[in-house]
Design a protein around this motif. Structure first.
Motif, PDB file in Angstrom:
ATOM      1  N   ASN A  90      41.097  18.536   0.952  1.00 14.58           N
ATOM      2  CA  ASN A  90      41.327  17.175   1.448  1.00 14.58           C
ATOM      3  C   ASN A  90      40.770  16.175   0.445  1.00 14.58           C
ATOM      4  O   ASN A  90      39.575  16.158   0.181  1.00 14.58           O
ATOM      5  CB  ASN A  90      40.655  16.981   2.816  1.00 14.58           C
ATOM      6  CG  ASN A  90      41.183  15.762   3.552  1.00 14.58           C
ATOM      7  OD1 ASN A  90      41.347  14.697   2.977  1.00 14.58           O
ATOM      8  ND2 ASN A  90      41.475  15.937   4.836  1.00 14.58           N
ATOM      9  N   LEU A 174      45.991  15.302   1.780  1.00 14.46           N
ATOM     10  CA  LEU A 174      45.228  14.558   2.770  1.00 14.46           C
ATOM     11  C   LEU A 174      45.576  15.094   4.153  1.00 14.46           C
ATOM     12  O   LEU A 174      46.656  15.624   4.374  1.00 14.46           O
ATOM     13  CB  LEU A 174      45.543  13.062   2.691  1.00 14.46           C
ATOM     14  CG  LEU A 174      45.211  12.339   1.383  1.00 14.46           C
ATOM     15  CD1 LEU A 174      45.684  10.888   1.444  1.00 14.46           C
ATOM     16  CD2 LEU A 174      43.718  12.394   1.090  1.00 14.46           C
ATOM     17  N   PHE A 187      42.466  12.359  10.283  1.00 13.74           N
ATOM     18  CA  PHE A 187      42.365  11.646   9.011  1.00 13.74           C
ATOM     19  C   PHE A 187      41.960  10.196   9.240  1.00 13.74           C
ATOM     20  O   PHE A 187      41.172   9.635   8.468  1.00 13.74           O
ATOM     21  CB  PHE A 187      43.699  11.709   8.262  1.00 13.74           C
ATOM     22  CG  PHE A 187      43.706  10.890   7.004  1.00 13.74           C
ATOM     23  CD1 PHE A 187      43.057  11.347   5.863  1.00 13.74           C
ATOM     24  CD2 PHE A 187      44.356   9.662   6.951  1.00 13.74           C
ATOM     25  CE1 PHE A 187      43.049  10.594   4.696  1.00 13.74           C
ATOM     26  CE2 PHE A 187      44.364   8.905   5.787  1.00 13.74           C
ATOM     27  CZ  PHE A 187      43.705   9.368   4.652  1.00 13.74           C
TER      28      PHE A 187
END
Length: 302
Positions: A90, A174, A187
């Motif tokens: 990430n 992401l 997120f």
């Protein structure tokens, strides 16, 4: 006209002139805006921000090259505030890693340069006396300089965070984040925590800003003030690593800097962050008061 009437008229003029020269809140904002423009237009400031922005880029490229064969960055583990091993999963973790990498030296050094030059730089350039001729007052000018330095703290921290976020998004995927506690967060929540971490890092530098401002009132040489402030920062960080000084280390302003990593726990562990912010407030109060006492009594010759 009698002498008494003349003196009364002169006194009225002086009172009127004083009333006219009394700084208004709008004038104070204008002084602050002028200081901001002057600070951020300097090539030195632009260079400092460029160096800070480059750090996340170099970290991101280095990790991308290290992991292109499928290996894990940082040798695995993923423990600690740097989160290096998590970046390949990430890109948002690059924000946390970049802040952890810049906080011990690069960010404090940049703040020390700006704060150390705040008063001493004006004296060295011969402009301090003219600033005080305007209806600023020493206290108002000192507060404006400190506010400008704190604004630079925030801008510098956000530059690191935004640079890291951009590079992380370009080089790595992401998505949901895994916290230090092992739980998963979205997120969006991770992005909010990244912003909060950046604000905590900026707040962690208020003690450094006050220290640099105090040093800046002790000399008329901007270079000497900057060098002294950066030297003190390095000395304190070295002392914070010596085991024999463990009893004193909780009182060093850098001791709890990396406590921002606790924002990536679930639930968030606040104790060390509260200690950090309280310690920064104490340093700001002590060195801010010392800077005011020194500057208020200083003989301005330049």
């Amino acid at each position: 006209m009698s002498r008494a009437e003349v003196e009364a008229g002169a006194g009225a003029e002086r009172v009127e002139d004083t009333a006219v020269r009394k700084p208004s809140p709008l004038w104070t904002f204008g002084l602050f805006r002028s200081e901001l423009l002057t600070t951020f237009r300097r090539w030195r400031t632009i260079a400092l921000l460029a160096v800070l922005a480059a750090v996340p880029i170099l970290i991101g490229i280095a990790i991308k090259m290290e992991t292109r064969d499928g290996s894990t960055a940082g040798g695995g583990g993923g423990e600690g505030p740097a989160f290096i091993s998590q970046i390949t999963n990430n890109g948002l973790f690059l924000v946390f890693t970049a802040l952890a990498a810049t906080l011990p030296f690069f960010l404090p050094m940049a703040i020390g340069v700006i704060a150390g030059d705040a008063i001493a730089g004006e004296a060295n350039a011969g402009t301090l006396r003219y600033l005080l001729v305007a209806p600023a007052g020493r206290t108002r000018l000192l507060l404006t300089k400190y506010a400008t330095t704190m604004t630079f703290c925030l801008v510098a921290t956000l530059v690191v965070a935004l640079s890291a976020l951009t590079v992380g998004a370009l080089l790595f995927p992401l998505g949901e984040l895994t916290t230090i506690s092992g739980t998963r967060i979205s997120f969006t929540e991770g992005l909010g925590r990244a912003l909060l971490i950046a604000l905590v890092v900026a707040a962690s530098l208020i003690g450094v800003a006050a220290l640099g401002l105090f040093v800046s009132t002790l000399t008329n040489s901007g270079i000497a003030a900057m060098a002294t402030t950066v030297g003190l920062l390095i000395t304190i960080q070295i002392l914070d690593q010596i085991p024999q000084l463990h009893a004193l280390q909780p009182y060093f302003f850098s001791h709890y800097w990396l406590s921002f990593a606790d924002l990536m726990r679930d639930p968030v562990y606040w104790d060390d962050m509260v200690r950090n912010l309280g310690l920064q407030g104490l340093y700001a109060a002590v060195f801010g008061s010392a800077a005011w006492a020194r500057f208020a009594a200083k003989d301005i010759t330049a």
